[in-house]
Design a protein around this motif. Structure first.
Motif, mmCIF file in Angstrom:
data_model
loop_
_atom_site.group_PDB
_atom_site.id
_atom_site.type_symbol
_atom_site.label_atom_id
_atom_site.label_comp_id
_atom_site.label_asym_id
_atom_site.label_seq_id
_atom_site.Cartn_x
_atom_site.Cartn_y
_atom_site.Cartn_z
ATOM 1 N N UNK A 562 35.074 -35.627 0.675
ATOM 2 C CA UNK A 562 33.829 -35.192 -0.331
ATOM 3 C C UNK A 562 33.167 -34.739 0.210
ATOM 4 N N UNK A 563 32.013 -33.304 -0.171
ATOM 5 C CA UNK A 563 31.430 -32.354 0.606
ATOM 6 C C UNK A 563 29.123 -33.583 0.580
ATOM 7 N N UNK A 564 29.949 -35.216 -0.191
ATOM 8 C CA UNK A 564 29.122 -35.724 0.583
ATOM 9 C C UNK A 564 28.774 -36.147 1.885
ATOM 10 N N UNK A 565 30.016 -36.318 1.777
ATOM 11 C CA UNK A 565 30.220 -36.970 3.477
ATOM 12 C C UNK A 565 31.094 -35.953 4.360
ATOM 13 N N UNK A 566 31.024 -35.043 4.345
ATOM 14 C CA UNK A 566 32.322 -33.747 4.871
ATOM 15 C C UNK A 566 32.733 -33.675 6.575
ATOM 16 N N UNK A 567 31.977 -34.623 7.146
ATOM 17 C CA UNK A 567 32.765 -34.895 8.547
ATOM 18 C C UNK A 567 33.079 -36.304 8.193
ATOM 19 N N UNK A 568 33.845 -36.601 9.017
ATOM 20 C CA UNK A 568 34.450 -37.725 9.887
ATOM 21 C C UNK A 568 33.343 -39.182 10.002
ATOM 22 N N UNK A 569 32.313 -38.329 11.091
ATOM 23 C CA UNK A 569 31.409 -39.426 11.475
ATOM 24 C C UNK A 569 30.357 -39.892 10.325
ATOM 25 N N UNK A 570 29.884 -38.686 9.378
ATOM 26 C CA UNK A 570 29.517 -39.301 8.306
ATOM 27 C C UNK A 570 29.638 -40.469 7.093
ATOM 28 N N UNK A 571 31.400 -40.033 6.750
ATOM 29 C CA UNK A 571 32.231 -41.101 6.143
ATOM 30 C C UNK A 571 31.916 -42.470 7.334
ATOM 31 N N UNK A 572 32.428 -42.470 8.510
ATOM 32 C CA UNK A 572 32.094 -44.199 9.259
ATOM 33 C C UNK A 572 30.508 -44.184 9.162
ATOM 34 N N UNK A 573 29.748 -43.621 8.845
ATOM 35 C CA UNK A 573 28.169 -44.122 8.750
ATOM 36 C C UNK A 573 28.411 -44.665 7.442
ATOM 37 N N UNK A 574 28.352 -44.205 6.535
ATOM 38 C CA UNK A 574 28.193 -44.475 5.036
ATOM 39 C C UNK A 574 29.261 -45.514 4.938
ATOM 40 N N UNK A 575 30.694 -45.961 5.546
ATOM 41 C CA UNK A 575 30.929 -46.741 5.544
ATOM 42 C C UNK A 575 30.951 -48.345 6.617
ATOM 43 N N UNK A 576 29.951 -48.283 7.572
ATOM 44 C CA UNK A 576 29.300 -49.336 8.063
ATOM 45 C C UNK A 576 27.857 -49.675 7.359
#
Length: 1024
Positions: A562-576
């Motif tokens: 998704x554009x809000x979390x364009x990278x896997x690291x940003x997605x992980x940060x949101x999940x945690x």
């Protein structure tokens, strides 16, 4: 089968060979090749010379040579009248002109006829292949040979690039239908009639090759597909064999993973379960790929091999990626397989790294979806355990004391641990599980160990805290992949509040609801055992629940993040994010408990108590300690006989000794005579030497020192009780001071009997030495939760400071006695009555020593201790009460506070030159103090009349000379240290954002130098 390079006899091949090598056969075929002239090479390429090549110069030379060549005359050929058309006569030069026009006309007519011929009637492709009787005369949709029928293309490849003969190769022809029927089994990891599984190398090989290898024959079978050469056949079969090999290897790995012990943790078994679901999905996808069963049954139809081959490309890439993850990729042999670790941290890190690599390479969506599914399913149990370990998503459990070192996840135990369990053992047990996977955000990895330890301390400090009750049980950490879930999480909207359940539970819900036995939600799956035999299998769809989850996961997986979390690291940060906030709040809660809450767990109160007693900052305690251990009366034996109001004078031994002396005056005179022969330990209390042994260990000393602590605590620091019996202060503070009576106490060190040079008598055994009281130290027992803030190593630093302060008090008391011996009206005697210069030197030495010791004492208590301790207490007060304070003035958790407390003591020790790295300059300071003490002892012996003035004069002069040398060297070294310090010119009371700046360790030495040598007096002494 013979070793003929042609796998089978085909008419076209027979015709080519006959036309090429048998002219007589060509003559029998009238009209063949009569229209086409034979093409012969008109040039040749000479062999390169064996010398270094110079392409530039050779090209220039060749270009020059070509420009000088004469015009080349064309060579003409004429076809003979031979019906075969193969007899070619080379025309002589006179005949060239005659035949030239006819030759040109024939060639033009040939190609003109090819152009005007109707393409819909016959094949417009003109080649030697037309000579074949089985050649199709129908029109071809393309003019490229590679796009003709298989036999045409195979024959052309063999004619242009014939295969080299190899006696080790054995050609094995097969039909397309037979090959595809066999590969449909092989691609699923099952042996077929053409290929068998070879367990040694763990790959599929041809059955003939397997038999030849078992017989010891050194041959290599090569499979030839009908209408294909060996290159195309090998390339076509290779993909199917690779897929079958990798699938079979992963299945063998799955079998080995399932046999692992349950003690290795749930993560490795979750990987086995997820891998099983993935292989099942791949296997069903392979079954759906062409050719179908009906296509294989119709042997007369031609199958699109290229289309079939391309349909398996994506599945092959997926299997290659999975095999690389598991260390079972196709080039490896069984002895080079990678070992799959059962520890969660490296295992999950490996999965995440593979997913990250595929995301960066923009691999197909299927591959990224499968790896995301593997990561989600495999890490779910581990992340849940880590979350529960800090009280997030469930009630935390007791930490098990004895845990395996190799276990990376937090091991918990439901049983209560003993209350006497060492808190540091529990902290060390948690340290074994603080190696988190690489996908954990760095801030989360830094917060989690502190949060886990904080939870253990919180359980001890406040067992009824909300974090320990599992109030946040509905929350959990989960992965988000779709845009809708990410947006909901980003905006803190409603997201699923429970972990996703398997489809098996959903499919069994209707049947379980009719069960008469009620189960807890976590045990609901066991209700399936209450059903009648066969009900689940007959009435449930014949689909694996996990497989259904995987298919739906792949279907919903987005082609890009998704554009809000364009990278896997940003997605992980949101999940945690929630876990990170919870860990930070947990650490802050424990810190607030130790700082803000009054009572026995208030860290600031314990710091003030340690400062008051172990650093001797409390005036009442200092006065009582000086009375108990030191004497400044200036007369030998005056304290023990003249004072009767002290606690020691009321001890049993003192009363018995006084009663015995009153009854036996002669014995008292003998005792005085005996005592007069003992050396006078100037500065020490006389009653410490009553037993005539050193150190004075006994019940009297213990009782007296205990009385010193109790009297000091009762000196007005504890809350007072009102007339109504109620407390004017808080109950928690009263409890704190009541406990302080037994938390503080004096103790005896177990020091060595030999000194540093190996001599039998150590200095602490000599009452005349400055180290005479090193055997005595103060011990403090903090409450159990506060042991993390006041550990044993920090207490050892306090005790080092206490020993140094006792040495300073000893020298101060000795100097006070010296002043009394030389100036007091009642006890003073004329020292050096006939040695005027010696008397002047004594007075000067006394003044210099007093200036040195008083400056040092003021520096120790005001600058070294007060200059560091007061700002630390102020920072401790403002850390939670002032939100506007900068981050460098606050503490994030109790462990940072504990480290800051340790650093505080390090700065104090450094300011006092007591660190191990300051041994040289610290030894100079100790020797200077020791010379002052020796000076007072010499004057004391002179005052008692045990030595004459002519004996004492050179001793005083010698001590003064040594003292000047030591002080000069000490100030010189101290000046060098201060010059190297970056803050040597700063003032200690410099403010920073309204807060007092600590003087620090080495920075504080600047103030010591100013106190000792403000006018560079010792430097002038050195020059003179």
């Amino acid at each position: 089968m013979s070793n003929n390079p042609w796998p089978f006899d085909h008419p076209i091949l027979t015709d080519i060979q006959r036309h090429k090598w048998d002219p007589k056969a060509i003559e029998d075929s009238p009209g063949v090749l009569q229209d086409l002239p034979r093409i012969m090479p008109h040039f040749f390429v000479p062999a390169l010379e064996d010398k270094p090549q110079n392409p530039i110069m050779e090209s220039l030379g060749l270009e020059k040579a070509n420009t000088l060549l004469p015009e080349r005359k064309p060579r003409s050929f004429a076809l003979s009248d031979d019906p075969s058309g193969l007899s070619v006569r080379v025309l002589k030069p006179p005949e060239i002109a005659i035949v030239e026009e006819d030759r040109i006309a024939e060639v033009q007519a040939l190609w003109l006829g090819a152009v005007v011929r109707k393409s819909g009637v016959r094949n417009s492709l003109l080649s030697w292949d037309r000579l074949r009787k089985t050649h199709a005369n129908t029109a071809s949709p393309t003019a490229f040979i590679s796009e003709q029928e298989e036999f045409v293309y195979t024959s052309a490849r063999h004619h242009v690039h014939p295969r080299l003969f190899n006696p080790r190769h054995e050609l094995l022809p097969t039909t397309q239908h037979e090959l595809l029927a066999s590969l449909k089994s092989t691609v699923l990891g099952i042996s077929s009639n053409l290929h068998a599984w070879e367990p040694t190398s763990e790959r599929f090989v041809h059955i003939v090759a397997s038999k030849r290898a078992s017989d010891g024959a050194d041959t290599l079978p090569i499979l030839l597909v009908d209408g294909k050469d060996e290159v195309i056949s090998t390339s076509f079969v290779e993909r199917f064999l690779k897929i079958g090999t990798l699938l079979r290897r992963l299945e063998l790995l799955l079998v080995s993973l399932r046999t692992r012990s349950a003690k290795e943790g749930p993560t490795i078994h979750a990987l086995a379960h997820t891998l099983s679901e993935t292989l099942e999905y791949i296997r069903e996808s392979l079954v759906e790929c062409p050719p179908t069963h009906s296509e294989l049954a119709n042997e007369s139809s031609l199958l699109p091999l290229a289309g079939i081959w391309s349909r398996y490309a994506l599945l092959e890439e997926l299997l290659v990626s999975l095999s690389e993850l598991c260390g079972r990729d196709e080039p490896r042999t069984p002895d080079t397989y990678l070992h799959i670790e059962s520890s969660p941290s490296p295992l999950l890190s490996r999965i995440y790294d593979c997913l990250s690599d595929h995301s960066e390479r923009q691999s197909p969506t299927l591959i990224r979806a499968v790896f995301a599914f593997i990561l989600t399913t495999t890490s779910q149990e581990y992340i849940q355990d880590v979350s529960v370990s800090v009280g997030f998503g469930g009630k935390p459990k007791e930490v098990k004391k004895n845990r395996a070192k190799q276990q990376d996840a937090l091991v918990l135990d439901d049983e209560d641990e003993e209350e006497e369990e060492d808190i540091f053992d529990m902290m060390d047990a948690i340290d074994l599980s603080t190696s988190f996977p690489t996908f954990f955000p760095q801030k989360v990895s830094n917060l989690l160990p502190a949060a886990q330890k904080s939870l253990v301390l919180l359980r001890i400090a406040q067992p009824n805290h909300p974090f320990l009750s599992g109030g946040q049980k509905g929350r959990f950490v989960r992965w988000f992949w779709t845009e809708k879930e990410v947006e909901a999480k980003w905006n803190d909207l409603d997201t699923p509040t429970s972990a996703p359940t398997s489809n098996l539970s959903n499919l069994l819900a209707a049947k379980i609801s009719s069960s008469k036995v009620s189960y807890k939600p976590e045990l609901s799956d066991f209700a399936s055992f209450d059903l009648e035999p066969g009900v689940t299998r007959s009435q449930m769809p014949n689909v694996s629940p996990g497989h259904t989850n995987l298919r739906s996961f792949i279907r919903d997986f987005p082609p890009s993040l998704p554009p809000i979390t364009p990278t896997l690291s940003s997605l992980t940060l949101l999940a945690f994010r929630d876990l990170m906030n919870h860990a930070s709040t947990l650490s802050s809660s424990l810190l607030s408990l130790f700082i803000e809450q009054p009572g026995k767990l208030n860290f600031k109160a314990h710091l003030e108590l340690l400062r008051s007693f172990l650093l001797v900052a409390k005036p009442g305690f200092k006065m009582r300690l000086l009375t108990a251990l030191f004497d400044d009366a200036g007369e030998f034996g005056a304290t023990s006989e003249g004072r009767s109001s002290t606690a020691h004078s009321m001890s049993v031994r003192a009363l018995r000794l006084r009663k015995h002396r009153m009854k036996n005056p002669s014995s008292q005179g003998e005792a005085q005579l005996k005592e007069s022969k003992q050396p006078w330990a100037v500065g020490l209390a006389p009653h410490l030497l009553e037993r005539e042994t050193w150190p004075p260990v006994g019940a009297d000393l213990s009782f007296f020192l205990r009385t010193v602590i109790v009297d000091s605590l009762e000196g007005g620091q504890a809350p007072q009780l009102g007339a109504d019996g109620m407390e004017n202060g808080k109950a928690e503070e009263l409890e704190f001071f009541r406990e302080a009576e037994w938390r503080l106490g004096f103790a005896i060190k177990d020091l060595p009997k030999k000194d540093s040079k190996g001599r039998d008598r150590a200095k602490w055994l000599d009452p005349l030495a400055i180290e005479a009281l090193d055997f005595l130290y103060m011990d403090y027992k903090p409450p159990k939760p506060l042991e993390i803030l006041i550990p044993a190593d920090v207490l050892a630093k306090y005790q080092r400071m206490f020993a140094f302060i006792l040495r300073l008090f000893r020298v101060e008391s000795a100097l006070k006695s010296l002043f009394r011996m030389s100036t007091h009206r009642t006890i003073s005697t004329v020292l050096f009555p006939t040695f005027t210069e010696s008397r002047q030197l004594l007075l000067h030495f006394r003044f210099v020593s007093q200036a040195f010791i008083s400056s040092l004492s003021g520096y120790i208590f005001d600058t070294a201790i007060g200059g560091n301790f007061d700002p630390f207490l102020g920072r401790l007060t403002n850390s939670l009460t002032s939100p506007s304070v900068s981050s460098d003035q606050t503490f994030s958790d109790v462990f940072e506070l504990a480290q800051s407390h340790s650093n505080l003591l390090d700065d104090i020790l450094s300011a006092c030159l007591l660190r191990s790295g300051q041994k040289g300059v610290g030894e100079l300071l100790r020797q200077s103090m020791e010379l002052v003490l020796e000076f007072t002892i010499v004057v004391g012996e002179l005052h008692r009349g045990r030595i004459q003035e002519y004996e004492a004069a050179p001793m005083v002069e010698q001590l003064y000379g040594k003292f000047c040398i030591k002080m000069t060297t000490f100030t010189q070294v101290l000046k060098g240290i201060v010059d190297k310090s970056p803050s040597s010119s700063k003032v200690a009371l410099e403010t920073n954002s309204g807060n007092r700046r600590p003087t620090g360790g080495l920075d504080a030495l600047y103030h010591l130098l100013i106190r000792l040598d403000l006018t560079d007096w010792w430097g002038a002494q050195r020059k003179s």
